[in-house]
Scaffold this motif. Structure first.
Motif: not given
Length: 398
Positions: A61-71
């Motif tokens: 879940a942290a990896e999914v959230a990281d990509f979204r925030q980076r975008l």
């Protein structure tokens, strides 16, 4: 090899200028709408044909959230700071929707076969150092050893395995287009669709700043990313590497990895591969800065109408210093084998530098390996990239 004259670091090709005007005209006349650099819109386009389960897949879940925030933060920087022209805006749109699409496609691959992302691999050899420090030359020499392997350019930029493997054709077409927009591309880096190359495409796919800060002025995103834990990026990187090793059938061979971004993020990379061997590339700081400015200016020139050399110089003076400091800190905490290669010494006696490197890494240097490296050396000696130093000298004279 003859190269096209480059009159200024921010010189633009006529093809790029024409493409910029053409795209702007299409928007102005309402022929096609200008796509917003908005995370939700880009996500809608990039994820078309995929489901939410492909985004999450085997990622945390942290990896999914990281990509979204980076975008989200990258899009904000592109809108507010980059000063993109029509061509730059179009290229940003294309790259970000592509990153979203590839992320979903990889997620689907891993949902179907999670074992691919966990493929056991031989301990890698990691080339670290600043860009323009000879890392590509070192990388390709080491990967030429038949007992090692490297990542093809096409695999880096098209990481999703396919049957039949059409990635060389896609990469070749992409390079042909890139050379039209930037005819000095091959003087900056010796490209080839199936040549061994850095894994920057895998980093870009996880929205590392590595490829973006070299073509767009996005200081807000870069500053945020520099303070961000890079662990999610390298978790994705490791999954892609293991998948690539399985599909290319070379998991038993040490992969020679290389990207200048590693200097900034080395602890996160070593967390994934703690048994790595390191080869550190060194070069005079003044030469590094001049060459880096030239490379970045060449990529930014045709994508922005507002960028200037003073801004590029200030940012890359800061960036090179940050990477150097982080690299030294990481090396001070690494207990594994480390070899160092000096740029100037490599140019004078590459055989001697390679011999010392193998000895320091505790690897036997065979006659077969040296012969393969000699072939790679001869190929590189005929490359257009040797003209880059002359370009920089012309800029100084002008």
């Amino acid at each position: 090899m003859a190269t096209r004259f480059r009159p200024h670091p921010l010189a633009r090709a006529r093809t790029a200028e024409w493409a910029d005007r053409a795209v702007q005209a299409l928007w102005d006349r309402g022929v096609t709408p200008k796509p917003p650099l908005d995370p939700d819109y880009l996500w809608q386009v990039g994820s078309r044909g995929f489901g939410g389960e492909d985004e999450s897949s085997i990622r945390s879940a942290a990896e999914v959230a990281d990509f979204r925030q980076r975008l989200e933060i990258l899009c904000r920087s592109l809108r507010e700071e980059a000063g993109l022209n029509a061509l730059g805006h179009t290229m940003a749109y294309g790259q970000l929707t592509s990153a979203i699409r590839k992320r979903h496609a990889l997620g689907r691959v891993w949902r179907d076969d999670a074992a691919l992302a966990k493929t056991p691999i031989a301990p890698p050899i990691i080339v670290v150092g600043q860009m323009r420090a000879g890392t590509t030359r070192i990388h390709r020499l080491l990967a030429a050893d038949p007992r090692n392997c490297g990542t093809r350019f096409c695999n880096s930029h098209f990481p999703v395995p396919t049957t039949p493997d059409l990635r060389p054709l896609k990469a070749g077409a992409a390079l042909a287009l890139a050379r039209r927009f930037n005819p000095w591309l091959d003087t900056l880096h010796p490209f080839g669709a199936t040549r061994i190359d850095e894994e920057i495409g895998w980093l870009a796919g996880a929205l590392s700043p590595a490829t973006f800060e070299a073509q767009w002025y996005v200081p807000g995103f870069v500053a945020w990313s520099e303070e961000r834990d890079a662990a999610p990026i390298y978790a994705e990187f490791a999954r892609i590497l293991r998948t690539d090793a399985a599909t290319m059938n070379n998991a038993a061979l040490p992969r020679v990895l290389k990207c200048p971004q590693f200097s900034e993020d080395l602890p996160a990379l070593l967390d994934q591969f703690p048994d790595s061997r390191l080869v550190v590339a060194r070069r005079d700081g003044t030469e590094l800065l001049e060459s880096s400015i030239s490379l970045v200016a060449s990529q930014m020139a045709f994508q922005s109408d507002t960028i200037d050399l003073a801004t590029i110089k200030a940012e890359w003076t800061r960036k090179l210093a940050l990477r150097e400091a982080r690299l030294e800190t990481a090396l001070s905490h690494f207990a594994g084998p480390v070899a160092e290669i000096d740029f100037a010494s490599l140019g004078v006696d590459w055989r001697g530098e390679i011999t010392s490197t193998y000895a320091e890494l505790g690897i036997e240097l065979t006659a077969e390996a040296m012969a393969a490296m000699a072939t790679e050396h001869d190929r590189s000696a005929a490359g257009a990239h040797h003209a880059h130093r002359n370009q920089i000298a012309q800029f100084a004279d002008g």
